[in-house]
Structure formats: C-alpha cells, structure tokens
Motif scaffolding. Structure first.
Motif, PDB file in Angstrom:
ATOM      1  N   UNK A 142       0.855  -1.190   0.000  1.00 36.67           N
ATOM      2  CA  UNK A 142       0.000   0.000   0.000  1.00 36.67           C
ATOM      3  C   UNK A 142       0.886   1.234   0.000  1.00 36.67           C
ATOM      4  N   UNK A 143       0.343   2.370  -0.391  1.00 33.91           N
ATOM      5  CA  UNK A 143       1.139   3.605  -0.358  1.00 33.91           C
ATOM      6  C   UNK A 143       1.653   3.878   1.055  1.00 33.91           C
ATOM      7  N   UNK A 144       2.904   4.295   1.137  1.00 33.24           N
ATOM      8  CA  UNK A 144       3.538   4.560   2.425  1.00 33.24           C
ATOM      9  C   UNK A 144       4.485   3.457   2.854  1.00 33.24           C
ATOM     10  N   UNK A 145       4.345   2.264   2.275  1.00 30.45           N
ATOM     11  CA  UNK A 145       5.258   1.166   2.598  1.00 30.45           C
ATOM     12  C   UNK A 145       6.635   1.458   2.007  1.00 30.45           C
ATOM     13  N   UNK A 146       7.663   1.062   2.725  1.00 29.98           N
ATOM     14  CA  UNK A 146       9.028   1.171   2.206  1.00 29.98           C
ATOM     15  C   UNK A 146       9.379  -0.152   1.550  1.00 29.98           C
ATOM     16  N   UNK A 150       4.401   0.347  -9.877  1.00 27.59           N
ATOM     17  CA  UNK A 150       4.228   1.251  -8.741  1.00 27.59           C
ATOM     18  C   UNK A 150       5.117   2.471  -8.937  1.00 27.59           C
ATOM     19  N   UNK A 151       4.730   3.572  -8.319  1.00 27.80           N
ATOM     20  CA  UNK A 151       5.537   4.785  -8.321  1.00 27.80           C
ATOM     21  C   UNK A 151       6.162   4.878  -6.935  1.00 27.80           C
ATOM     22  N   UNK A 152       7.496   5.004  -6.900  1.00 32.23           N
ATOM     23  CA  UNK A 152       8.188   5.128  -5.620  1.00 32.23           C
ATOM     24  C   UNK A 152       8.953   6.451  -5.565  1.00 32.23           C
ATOM     25  N   UNK A 153       9.198   6.902  -4.363  1.00 36.16           N
ATOM     26  CA  UNK A 153       9.997   8.106  -4.126  1.00 36.16           C
ATOM     27  C   UNK A 153      11.298   7.647  -3.502  1.00 36.16           C
ATOM     28  N   UNK A 154      12.409   8.066  -4.107  1.00 32.79           N
ATOM     29  CA  UNK A 154      13.731   7.635  -3.684  1.00 32.79           C
ATOM     30  C   UNK A 154      14.454   8.797  -3.017  1.00 32.79           C
ATOM     31  N   UNK A 155      15.060   8.546  -1.875  1.00 31.07           N
ATOM     32  CA  UNK A 155      15.829   9.569  -1.165  1.00 31.07           C
ATOM     33  C   UNK A 155      17.178   9.737  -1.850  1.00 31.07           C
ATOM     34  N   UNK A 191       9.381  -5.742   1.435  1.00 35.08           N
ATOM     35  CA  UNK A 191       8.525  -4.642   1.857  1.00 35.08           C
ATOM     36  C   UNK A 191       8.659  -4.464   3.356  1.00 35.08           C
ATOM     37  N   UNK A 192       8.750  -3.194   3.778  1.00 35.88           N
ATOM     38  CA  UNK A 192       8.726  -2.854   5.197  1.00 35.88           C
ATOM     39  C   UNK A 192       7.542  -1.927   5.406  1.00 35.88           C
ATOM     40  N   UNK A 193       6.534  -2.382   6.126  1.00 31.85           N
ATOM     41  CA  UNK A 193       5.354  -1.553   6.348  1.00 31.85           C
ATOM     42  C   UNK A 193       5.603  -0.615   7.520  1.00 31.85           C
ATOM     43  N   UNK A 194       4.771   0.394   7.665  1.00 27.28           N
ATOM     44  CA  UNK A 194       4.892   1.337   8.756  1.00 27.28           C
ATOM     45  C   UNK A 194       4.711   0.646  10.104  1.00 27.28           C
ATOM     46  N   UNK A 195       3.858  -0.390  10.167  1.00 31.78           N
ATOM     47  CA  UNK A 195       3.620  -1.108  11.419  1.00 31.78           C
ATOM     48  C   UNK A 195       4.897  -1.783  11.913  1.00 31.78           C
ATOM     49  N   UNK A 196       5.668  -2.366  11.006  1.00 35.90           N
ATOM     50  CA  UNK A 196       6.897  -3.033  11.390  1.00 35.90           C
ATOM     51  C   UNK A 196       7.961  -2.041  11.820  1.00 35.90           C
ATOM     52  N   UNK A 197       7.977  -0.852  11.230  1.00 37.63           N
ATOM     53  CA  UNK A 197       8.993   0.149  11.545  1.00 37.63           C
ATOM     54  C   UNK A 197       8.751   0.763  12.912  1.00 37.63           C
ATOM     55  N   UNK A 252       6.569   3.839  -1.398  1.00 37.72           N
ATOM     56  CA  UNK A 252       5.516   3.744  -2.398  1.00 37.72           C
ATOM     57  C   UNK A 252       4.637   4.986  -2.342  1.00 37.72           C
ATOM     58  N   UNK A 253       4.457   5.637  -3.480  1.00 32.18           N
ATOM     59  CA  UNK A 253       3.563   6.788  -3.587  1.00 32.18           C
ATOM     60  C   UNK A 253       2.208   6.373  -4.139  1.00 32.18           C
ATOM     61  N   UNK A 254       2.205   5.563  -5.201  1.00 26.35           N
ATOM     62  CA  UNK A 254       0.943   5.096  -5.775  1.00 26.35           C
ATOM     63  C   UNK A 254       1.157   3.738  -6.422  1.00 26.35           C
TER      64      UNK A 254
END
Length: 85
Positions: free
Chosen positions: A34-38, A57-62, A78-84, A49-51
C-alpha cells in the motif's frame, strides 16, 4: 526400482514444495502493498511507495525525492509502517 520410486517424493519435499511456498509468500506480499510502505527492489533501490498501478508502482527515492516507476515484479522486500514502529 524402489529407490527410484522413493526419489520422486524426496525431490518434491526437498525442492519443489519449498519453492512453491516462497512463491505464495511473495505473491501475498505484493497483494498487501500500500502507499507509504518502504520497499527494496531486486536491484537494491530503496524507496517509499507513492501510488500503485495494475502492473507497476511509483516510488519516491531519497535523498532528492526522485520519483520512479518500477514493475511490481521488481519488488524484493517490503517494510510496512507497522513493522517500523
């Protein structure tokens, strides 16, 4: 003849079944993104993930916030926000 017949089930449980299990886990991981997952791609690119589209998928890279479109099949983990948290 018996050793040859025993070799078939041994090969199934040693090689084919673990591969099928890994494939199912990977497909479930792709279905749950889902969007927001790393993510980390199979090529080593890390991003957020942005969309999500049908097959990409569209991702944003630092660090510069570059947006990239990649194929879903290129996702390695995949690393979800819950795991982080």
């Amino acid at each position: 003849m018996l050793p040859i017949l025993l070799l078939i089930p041994i090969m199934y449980f040693a090689m084919i079944r673990p591969q099928q299990k890994r494939q199912k886990q990977w497909q479930q991981m792709l279905a749950d993104i889902k969007p927001g997952d790393r993510i980390t791609t199979s090529g080593g690119i890390r991003g957020t993930i942005l969309s999500i589209k049908d097959d990409g998928i569209i991702i944003k890279v630092a660090p510069d916030g570059i947006k990239m479109e990649i194929a879903k099949s290129a996702i390695g983990s995949v690393t979800t926000e819950d795991k982080a948290s």
